[in-house]
Design a protein around this motif. Structure first.
Motif, short mmCIF file in Angstrom:
data_model
loop_
_atom_site.label_atom_id
_atom_site.label_comp_id
_atom_site.label_asym_id
_atom_site.label_seq_id
_atom_site.Cartn_x
_atom_site.Cartn_y
_atom_site.Cartn_z
N SER A 168 3.18 5.28 0.77
CA SER A 168 1.81 4.74 0.75
C SER A 168 1.14 4.98 -0.59
CB SER A 168 0.98 5.36 1.88
OG SER A 168 0.81 6.75 1.69
N ARG A 169 1.43 6.13 -1.24
CA ARG A 169 0.84 6.41 -2.56
C ARG A 169 1.42 5.50 -3.63
NH1 ARG A 169 -1.27 9.19 1.50
NH2 ARG A 169 -2.78 10.74 0.80
N VAL A 170 2.69 5.16 -3.50
CA VAL A 170 3.29 4.23 -4.47
C VAL A 170 2.63 2.86 -4.36
CG1 VAL A 170 5.40 3.04 -5.17
CG2 VAL A 170 5.48 5.46 -4.57
N LEU A 171 2.49 2.35 -3.12
CA LEU A 171 1.85 1.05 -2.93
C LEU A 171 0.40 1.09 -3.43
CD1 LEU A 171 3.19 0.07 0.61
CD2 LEU A 171 4.01 -0.71 -1.63
N TYR A 172 -0.29 2.19 -3.14
CA TYR A 172 -1.66 2.37 -3.64
C TYR A 172 -1.68 2.34 -5.18
CZ TYR A 172 -5.45 5.09 -5.66
OH TYR A 172 -6.46 5.51 -6.48
N GLY A 173 -0.76 3.11 -5.80
CA GLY A 173 -0.73 3.19 -7.25
C GLY A 173 -0.44 1.84 -7.89
N LEU A 174 0.50 1.08 -7.33
CA LEU A 174 0.81 -0.24 -7.87
C LEU A 174 -0.39 -1.17 -7.77
CD1 LEU A 174 4.43 -0.77 -6.47
CD2 LEU A 174 3.79 -0.45 -8.87
N ALA A 175 -1.09 -1.12 -6.63
CA ALA A 175 -2.27 -1.97 -6.46
C ALA A 175 -3.38 -1.53 -7.40
CB ALA A 175 -2.73 -1.92 -5.00
N ASP A 176 -3.54 -0.23 -7.56
CA ASP A 176 -4.61 0.30 -8.41
C ASP A 176 -4.37 -0.06 -9.88
OD1 ASP A 176 -7.06 1.79 -8.46
OD2 ASP A 176 -5.97 3.42 -9.43
N GLN A 177 -3.10 -0.23 -10.26
CA GLN A 177 -2.75 -0.63 -11.62
C GLN A 177 -2.68 -2.15 -11.79
OE1 GLN A 177 0.87 1.56 -12.58
NE2 GLN A 177 0.00 3.42 -11.69
N GLY A 178 -3.02 -2.89 -10.71
CA GLY A 178 -3.07 -4.34 -10.79
C GLY A 178 -1.78 -5.06 -10.52
N HIS A 179 -0.76 -4.36 -9.97
CA HIS A 179 0.54 -4.97 -9.75
C HIS A 179 0.69 -5.53 -8.33
CE1 HIS A 179 1.87 -3.63 -13.63
NE2 HIS A 179 1.77 -2.35 -13.32
N LEU A 180 -0.16 -5.11 -7.39
CA LEU A 180 -0.09 -5.59 -6.01
C LEU A 180 -1.47 -6.05 -5.55
CD1 LEU A 180 2.20 -3.01 -4.13
CD2 LEU A 180 2.81 -5.29 -4.93
N PHE A 181 -1.54 -6.56 -4.32
CA PHE A 181 -2.80 -7.02 -3.78
C PHE A 181 -3.84 -5.89 -3.81
CE2 PHE A 181 0.40 -9.61 -1.46
CZ PHE A 181 0.07 -10.85 -2.01
N PRO A 182 -5.08 -6.19 -4.20
CA PRO A 182 -6.12 -5.14 -4.28
C PRO A 182 -6.34 -4.40 -2.98
CG PRO A 182 -6.85 -7.17 -5.38
CD PRO A 182 -5.56 -7.50 -4.68
N ALA A 183 -6.08 -5.06 -1.83
CA ALA A 183 -6.30 -4.40 -0.54
C ALA A 183 -5.47 -3.12 -0.41
CB ALA A 183 -5.95 -5.36 0.60
N MET A 184 -4.30 -3.09 -1.07
CA MET A 184 -3.45 -1.90 -1.00
C MET A 184 -4.09 -0.69 -1.67
SD MET A 184 -0.71 -2.55 0.67
CE MET A 184 0.06 -4.01 1.35
N ALA A 185 -5.08 -0.92 -2.50
CA ALA A 185 -5.74 0.18 -3.21
C ALA A 185 -6.99 0.66 -2.49
CB ALA A 185 -6.11 -0.26 -4.62
N ILE A 186 -7.28 0.12 -1.30
CA ILE A 186 -8.45 0.56 -0.55
C ILE A 186 -8.25 2.00 -0.07
CG2 ILE A 186 -9.79 0.21 1.56
CD1 ILE A 186 -9.25 -2.77 1.29
N VAL A 187 -9.21 2.84 -0.40
CA VAL A 187 -9.17 4.26 -0.02
C VAL A 187 -10.30 4.53 0.97
CG1 VAL A 187 -9.44 6.63 -0.85
CG2 VAL A 187 -8.15 4.97 -2.21
N GLY A 188 -9.98 5.17 2.09
CA GLY A 188 -10.99 5.51 3.08
C GLY A 188 -12.05 6.43 2.51
N SER A 189 -13.31 6.12 2.72
CA SER A 189 -14.40 6.91 2.14
C SER A 189 -14.44 8.33 2.70
CB SER A 189 -15.74 6.21 2.38
OG SER A 189 -15.96 6.02 3.77
N ARG A 190 -14.05 8.50 3.95
CA ARG A 190 -14.09 9.82 4.57
C ARG A 190 -12.82 10.61 4.32
NH1 ARG A 190 -12.57 12.02 9.33
NH2 ARG A 190 -11.81 10.02 10.12
N THR A 191 -11.67 9.98 4.50
CA THR A 191 -10.39 10.68 4.38
C THR A 191 -9.87 10.73 2.95
OG1 THR A 191 -9.11 8.65 4.76
CG2 THR A 191 -9.74 9.95 6.69
N GLN A 192 -10.33 9.79 2.09
CA GLN A 192 -9.82 9.63 0.73
C GLN A 192 -8.30 9.45 0.71
OE1 GLN A 192 -12.49 13.03 -1.03
NE2 GLN A 192 -12.00 11.67 -2.72
#
Length: 412
Positions: A307-331
């Protein structure tokens, strides 16, 4: 976008994940996924290929992993970000598309590995709960996914506690197999193979499976954004994980082969429990609980990594932005974690454990070749300053070569 530009952007953006992991926690994280993911599940499969020489397969696998582990130790301090392998390859080869493919391969390896371990966890769990195997498999994936969504500190603390239990379980296996159980297997001296012969083909094939048991140390690179003082913490945790895991594997494998007949061992999906077949009921049940806890720990940590890899790829612009969504409470990366849960459950129900383990090893070895190649290119270009952990050029060269050689055993 060039590698220096992307690094500068990463340095100036707001950190979205919580830095909470220290050296002990990170080492336990690495041990949790490494130990739980392999030795509790695949000793039998390794013995089926190499016979009494199975411990040698673990030595070969550890040697291959050692070179690449030191390469990771340098790269994690150069680029302490989520989706670490993708960042390394982008920096080394200056190719965003290749970086994306590598990141996806790493995430896939984590999901395939989690599926394999979920099957093993369900097999151990069936000894305690009378339920269909597929039901237990899905339940394991769902529960571990829920913990992964809970939060990184909570997830890794849970994993760390479980890791202490599973390491204690392996020590218990070694002590019982060598000192208490009746020796029904092979003699210790029979584990040393002749220098030449056809048996090396089997040892090579078993080494690819044994390599799966070491898959995990590289996962520490993918929680780098959640590590305190990554420049110091990551190299120490990577080396400690590899050294401790190697000693545990050799002791456990040798003890099992001494205590259990090879014919029984090679046909079991819960191999370590065979060491206690002649033990009192309380001992057998106690170890079953430890094995269940150990294997589900591997599922949890691989799901966190993917999940962190998919998040990281999205956060760097390589995947859909939805994959970079971080929960406000759980982070934690909510969408990425839910996707990982679904894929892991599907793979666990669709493929057998040996095939999942072999595919995981092949994917990870390909990634190792590219990661070592990226470090070679960085070193040859003279990229990077003195403020990071550094290894000699021969280390990534040997890492790439040994990974290629082990990968080649799949076609022998």
């Amino acid at each position: 976008m060039s590698a220096p530009d992307s690094q500068a952007n990463r340095e100036h953006r707001t950190v979205k994940l919580r830095r909470a992991l220290t050296t002990p926690l990170l080492t336990l994280y690495g041990l949790g996924v490494t130990v739980g993911a392999g030795i509790y599940v695949l000793v039998g499969s390794t013995a089926a290929e190499a016979g009494a020489y199975a411990p040698v397969s673990f030595v070969i696998a550890a040697t291959v992993v050692a070179f690449t582990a030191f390469s990771y130790a340098e790269l994690t301090t150069r680029y302490p970000v989520s989706a670490g392998e993708a960042a390394y390859v982008e920096a080394g080869f200056r190719s965003g598309s290749l970086a994306t493919l590598v990141g996806l391969a790493v995430a896939l390896s984590g999901m395939v590995s989690a599926a394999a371990v979920a099957i093993g966890a369900a097999s151990y769990l069936q000894g305690v709960i009378a339920a269909p195997h597929w039901v237990l498999t899905v339940a394991v994936v769902a529960l571990m996914g829920a913990i992964a969504l809970w939060g990184i500190t909570q997830s890794v603390l849970v994993a760390a506690i479980i890791t202490l239990v599973e390491v204690g379980g392996l020590i218990f296996v070694a002590v019982w197999g060598f000192g208490i159980s009746e020796p029904l297997g092979v003699d210790f001296t029979d584990m040393l193979p002749p220098l030449v012969g056809q048996h090396w083909t089997g040892i090579g094939a078993a080494s690819l499976l044994a390599f799966f048991a070491f898959v995990g140390f590289e996962d520490m690179a993918n929680v780098a954004e959640e590590v305190k003082d990554p420049g110091s913490t990551l190299p120490k945790a990577i080396v400690l994980t590899l050294v401790i895991a190697t000693f545990l594997y050799l002791a456990t494998t040798a003890a099992v082969i001494v205590a259990v007949p090879l014919g029984d061992l090679t046909s079991s999906s819960a191999p370590l429990s065979l060491v206690f077949e002649g033990a009192p009921l309380a001992v057998r049940q106690g170890f079953s609980v430890i094995a269940i806890v150990a294997t589900i720990n591997g599922v949890l940590i691989q799901m966190i990594m993917a999940s962190r890899v998919l998040y990281g790829l999205a956060d760097q612009g390589h995947l859909f932005p939805a994959m970079a969504i971080v929960g406000s409470r759980t982070q934690t990366p909510v969408v990425a974690t839910l996707l990982v849960m679904g894929v892991v459950a599907f793979l666990a129900l669709a493929l057998p454990i040996d095939e999942l383990a072999e595919r995981t090893s092949q994917i990870v070895l390909l990634v190792f070749v590219l990661v070592n190649g990226a470090l070679i290119r960085l070193k040859c270009r003279g990229d990077g300053g003195p403020d990071h952990f550094t290894v000699p050029l021969i280390v990534p060269v040997m890492g790439a070569l040994t990974s290629l050689l082990l990968l080649g055993t799949a076609w022998l």
